[in-house]
Design a protein around this motif. Structure first.
Motif, short mmCIF file in Angstrom:
data_model
loop_
_atom_site.label_atom_id
_atom_site.label_comp_id
_atom_site.label_asym_id
_atom_site.label_seq_id
_atom_site.Cartn_x
_atom_site.Cartn_y
_atom_site.Cartn_z
N LEU A 12 -73.09 4.02 53.36
CA LEU A 12 -72.44 3.97 52.06
C LEU A 12 -72.38 5.40 51.54
N ILE A 13 -71.16 5.97 51.50
CA ILE A 13 -70.95 7.36 51.12
C ILE A 13 -69.93 7.42 49.98
N ASN A 14 -70.33 8.03 48.88
CA ASN A 14 -69.43 8.15 47.73
C ASN A 14 -68.88 6.80 47.29
N GLY A 15 -69.73 5.76 47.36
CA GLY A 15 -69.33 4.43 46.93
C GLY A 15 -68.46 3.68 47.92
N ARG A 16 -68.28 4.22 49.12
CA ARG A 16 -67.42 3.59 50.11
C ARG A 16 -68.20 3.28 51.38
N THR A 17 -67.93 2.10 51.94
CA THR A 17 -68.56 1.72 53.20
C THR A 17 -67.88 2.46 54.35
N VAL A 18 -68.69 3.11 55.18
CA VAL A 18 -68.18 3.97 56.25
C VAL A 18 -68.79 3.53 57.57
N ARG A 92 -82.08 18.74 38.66
CA ARG A 92 -81.50 18.78 39.99
C ARG A 92 -80.23 17.92 40.05
N ARG A 93 -79.38 18.25 41.03
CA ARG A 93 -78.28 17.37 41.42
C ARG A 93 -78.69 16.72 42.72
N ARG A 94 -78.33 15.45 42.87
CA ARG A 94 -78.81 14.69 44.02
C ARG A 94 -77.65 14.24 44.90
N SER A 95 -77.84 14.39 46.18
CA SER A 95 -76.90 13.88 47.19
C SER A 95 -77.58 12.68 47.84
N ILE A 96 -76.94 11.51 47.72
CA ILE A 96 -77.56 10.26 48.17
C ILE A 96 -76.63 9.52 49.12
N THR A 97 -77.17 9.08 50.23
CA THR A 97 -76.45 8.26 51.20
C THR A 97 -77.35 7.10 51.60
N ASP A 98 -76.76 5.92 51.68
CA ASP A 98 -77.50 4.75 52.16
C ASP A 98 -77.01 4.38 53.56
N LEU A 99 -77.94 4.01 54.42
CA LEU A 99 -77.61 3.50 55.74
C LEU A 99 -78.20 2.11 55.90
N ARG A 227 -73.51 14.31 51.70
CA ARG A 227 -73.69 12.88 51.98
C ARG A 227 -73.26 12.56 53.41
N TRP A 228 -72.22 13.25 53.89
CA TRP A 228 -71.79 13.08 55.28
C TRP A 228 -72.81 13.70 56.23
#
Length: 244
Positions: A12-18, A92-99, A227-228
């Motif tokens: 899940l990257i930038n609100g999109r399933t990849v 801080r700014r956060r970069s978040i990715t879900d797998l 995120r990528w």
């Protein structure tokens, strides 16, 4: 816990399933960019897996000292930028990715990663992402990282201490019992960010919530592109752990 095939991983990257194919395509493009950064020819066009192994062999052949020398200007300026950003604000700014991984367990992956980090497994660390140039653990237990983060034009060096989480702004989530977390510091000890990667088992497989903290002034494009980067490196690490 081993498998004869790659686990199914959805990001899940930038609100999109990849799907895995898109992440591999991103990785393939980054091989070209990382080779250019090092001033070398990129591996011949072809499948991502074959190019990944060829590029890993090139990085290992160059060696960490030569790579550090080639990236010295980037490292110098990236550190200055990150330290200035860290001094502007403790926010801080956060970069978040879900797998979401269709098989395996959170505990097995976390243990595998801890072992590779502690043992300074250079092949496992560098293979995971083209933008990994040097990743090694020193005698003090800190992990030295030289990489291109997100969409940054410069490679940066920082040191991750997985025994310290004092300056992280991301709280641990009790629903994720397995954590890989630590403060990232510049060479002089200035905190410039950190990581809090969290894992939990699902009814089938497990979930990874991957978080990197950057200094507040970091550009939005850098956060988005990282995120990528997270999807790439952890998908490759999870695949390697499944086959271990």
């Amino acid at each position: 816990m081993s498998t004869q095939h790659d686990p199914t991983i959805v990001a899940l990257i930038n609100g999109r399933t990849v799907g895995r194919g898109e992440v591999l395509a991103w990785e393939n493009r980054r091989i070209d960019a990382a080779a250019k950064k090092l001033g070398i020819d990129a591996p011949a066009a072809g499948g991502t897996e074959a190019r990944r192994e060829a590029f890993l062999s090139t990085k290992l052949a160059l060696g960490s000292s030569e790579i550090e020398s080639r990236l010295s200007r980037d490292i110098h300026w990236a550190e200055r930028v990150s330290k200035v950003g860290a001094r502007v604000s403790s926010r801080r700014r956060r970069s978040i990715t879900d797998l979401q991984v269709a098989e395996g367990s959170a505990a097995h992956f976390a243990e595998w990663f801890d072992t590779c980090s502690r043992d300074s497994d250079e092949r496992a660390m560098l293979r995971a992402c083209p933008d990994h140039f040097v990743i090694r653990t020193g005698t003090d237990g800190r992990q030295e990282v030289i990489e291109t983060t997100g969409g940054s034009p410069m490679a940066a060096r920082f040191y991750v201490d997985y025994s310290e989480t004092s300056s992280l702004v991301t709280p641990p989530d009790p629903n994720f019992p397995h954590q890989i977390a630590g403060v990232a510091r510049a060479a002089d000890g200035t905190p410039v960010g950190g990581v809090r990667h969290q894992f939990r088992d699902l009814d089938k497989g497990f979930q990874a919530r991957l978080t990197v903290e950057f200094p507040l002034p970091s550009a939005g494009m850098m956060i988005t592109q990282h995120r990528w980067h997270l999807a790439c490196e952890f998908s490759n690490w999870i695949t390697a752990a499944a086959k271990a």
